[in-house]
Design an enzyme around this catalytic site. Structure first.
Site, PDB file in Angstrom:
ATOM      1  CE  LYS A 183      -1.790   2.868   2.713  1.00 15.74           C
ATOM      2  NZ  LYS A 183      -1.691   4.100   1.868  1.00 15.74           N
ATOM      3  CD  GLU A 258      14.099   0.519   8.347  1.00 17.11           C
ATOM      4  OE1 GLU A 258      14.790   1.468   8.755  1.00 17.11           O
ATOM      5  OE2 GLU A 258      14.394  -0.661   8.558  1.00 17.11           O
ATOM      6  CB  CYS A 291      13.859   9.373   6.750  1.00 15.91           C
ATOM      7  SG  CYS A 291      14.648   8.216   5.616  1.00 15.91           S
ATOM      8  CD  GLU A 388      11.141  12.938  10.464  1.00 10.96           C
ATOM      9  OE1 GLU A 388      10.064  12.429  10.823  1.00 10.96           O
ATOM     10  OE2 GLU A 388      11.912  12.383   9.661  1.00 10.96           O
TER      11      GLU A 388
END
Ligand code: NAD
Length: 488
Positions: A183, A258, A291, A388
């Protein structure tokens, strides 16, 4: 699931906005809008899966599993190699669609990002085939470690680099003998639909590789909760990772995640300052939606002014604009909601009194552009240092010596990546060892050996991808023991 599947054109390329289930295109009555960050226009009305489509895809994967697993690594390898060849032959088409869909620079997509997909399938085909079962004698028995393909796997990917990340996750799954339901993220779903076309072109048996399109809280949530799956592999934010982990745990299904990062980029006084400053300014690439980016610049006090002067010079060279143009180095952000999120971080930092020394506002270039921003925080506890942003926003802090550099580097909950600039091998080794992260680069960035482990510590992830680590994840390891002398 009654609508008729069709094709649309994006960047002049024919692409299906529908699911790929059991080797066929399947459409949903319900749709979601896919907006290009470049034009702000709706480029596709994409099929929006609910539980029925997810269930159909998982059942197709479950049915295809035994025959795919029985092929063994050498029997599966030709399919992966054919798929890699088709990716190489379609780089231009894939790059054009992904650029329109998520606004990564077209030239990066053409030069390296899309072809990394081919590399992923090739290297996993070879690695799985090269696996040597470990054999040894102990306590009067012959022992052997065997990899059993685990079953069907859910793979959920984020909107940044959707093609590369989806191939990176599905390559080891397929090579290990799992069947897959992928997905992709709802903000950039189209390059994974092209991937499904290439899977069909490579002759994969129906059901081995399925794609369901949809919204995370619906299709994604239904997928990871499905009881017929035996693995869940996720890349995305820590918040979603937590939710998916709970679902996987309920079904006792192994899960890798992750997740986000807040990497340090540490510059010592003995470093090549020009190289370090250039790389630091390069953290604005892809509008900071990376990332692994080193978003916390940590610079030794003795060279801080010199470094900053060089950093600004390199940052000034950035050219915001249309990512399809060769001259552009800075793309727009993916979506208005994401721009709002990035703006929110900077506005809160401003309100808390941290010094914005560069940028700090939307760029006049276009509606989704944000200026490359540098913030000098007055506390390491500040949200702008600790969370982040996933945009073109860096922080700048100084340190006196190695111990302080390492303490600052390890002071967030994340631990995905770190970058160190130093001219001393001893320091590279000492600091490299002490930084808590899944990967630390010294005097370089983003160089990847696909056999090395890849993943995060802390809230940056659970488990490791890459090399044999991923093949083990998609396998159930078995110890086989035969009593010596008991067979002819
Ligand atoms: P996200 O967590 O919002 O979404 C990721 C995927 O999860 C999407 O496909 C989404 O549809 C799906 N999803 C959302 N809610 C779900 C639910 N409840 N159940 C199942 N699926 C659900 O992340 P994002 O905004 O797409 O991506 C940005 C994040 O991804 C950043 O934190 C970034 O650092 C991280 N990221 C990490 C890596 C890595 O390798 N560690 C790589 C790229 C991006």
């Amino acid at each position: 699931m009654t609508a008729i599947a069709g094709r649309i054109r994006v960047a002049g390329i024919e692409v299906s906005p529908d699911h790929f289930i059991g080797g066929e295109r399947v459409a949903s009555d319900r749709r979601f809008e896919d907006i290009s960050p470049i034009t702000g226009e709706v480029i596709a009305e994409v099929s929006r899966a609910g539980e029925a489509e997810v269930d159909a895809a998982v059942r197709a994967a479950r049915d295809a599993f035994p025959a795919w697993a029985d092929l063994g690594p050498a029997g599966r390898a030709p399919y992966l190699h054919r798929l890699a060849g088709l990716i190489d032959a379609n780089v231009e088409r894939l790059a054009a669609v992904e650029c329109m869909d998520m606004a990564m620079l077209l030239r990066s997509l053409r030069a390296r990002v899309i072809s990394r997909g081919a590399r992923n399938y090739r290297s996993y085909a070879d690695l799985a085939t090269a696996y040597e079962e470990r054999d040894w004698r102990s306590q009067g028995t012959w022992n052997r470690v065997q990899r059993m393909p685990a079953g069907s796997a859910a793979v959920i990917t984020p909107w940044n680099a959707p093609f590369m990340l989806s191939t990176w996750k599905t390559a080891p799954a397929l090579a290990a003998g799992c069947t897959v339901v992928l997905k992709p993220a709802e903000w950039s779903p189209l390059s994974c639909s092209l991937l499904a076309d290439l899977v069909a072109g490579a002759g994969f048996p129906p059901g081995v590789f399925n794609v369901v399109q949809g919204v995370g809280e619906e299709a994604g949530a239904a997928l990871v909760a499905h009881p017929l799956l035996r693995r869940v592999s996720f890349t995305g934010s820590p918040e979603t990772g937590r939710r998916i982990g709970v679902s996987a745990a309920k079904n006792l299904v192994p899960f890798t995640a992750e997740l986000g990062g807040k990497g340090p980029l540490i510059v010592f006084e003995d470093a090549d300052l020009d190289a370090a400053a250039r790389k630091a300014a390069g953290q604005y690439d892809d509008a900071g939606q990376v990332c692994l980016a080193g978003t916390r610049l940590l610079v030794q006090e003795s060279v801080a002014d010199d470094f900053l002067e060089r950093f600004h010079r390199f940052a000034d060279e950035h050219v915001p604009g249309d990512p399809r143009e060769d001259s552009t180095t800075l793309s727009p952000l993916i979506h208005p909601d994401h721009l709002e999120r990035v703006e929110g971080f900077v506005e809160r930092a401003r309100a808390e009194g941290h010094r914005i020394v560069r940028g700090g506002r939307c760029s006049p270039v276009g509606s989704l552009f944000y200026e490359p921003t540098l913030i000098k925080p007055n506390s390491n506890d500040a949200e702008i240092v600790q969370k982040e942003v996933f945009g073109p926003v860096l922080t700048f802090q100084t340190f006196a010596g190695e111990d302080e550099a390492v303490a600052l580097a390890n002071s967030t909950e994340y631990g995905l990546s770190g970058i160190v600039y130093t001219g001393s091998l001893g320091r590279a080794d000492r600091v490299g060892r002490r930084v808590r992260a899944g990967v630390v680069w010294v005097n370089t960035f983003l160089v990847r050996d696909l056999t090395a482990p890849f993943g995060g510590t802390g809230i940056s992830g659970i488990g490791r991808e890459g090399g044999d680590y991923a093949l083990d994840f998609y396998s159930d390891l078995k110890a086989l023991q035969i009593l010596e002398g008991s067979t002819g």
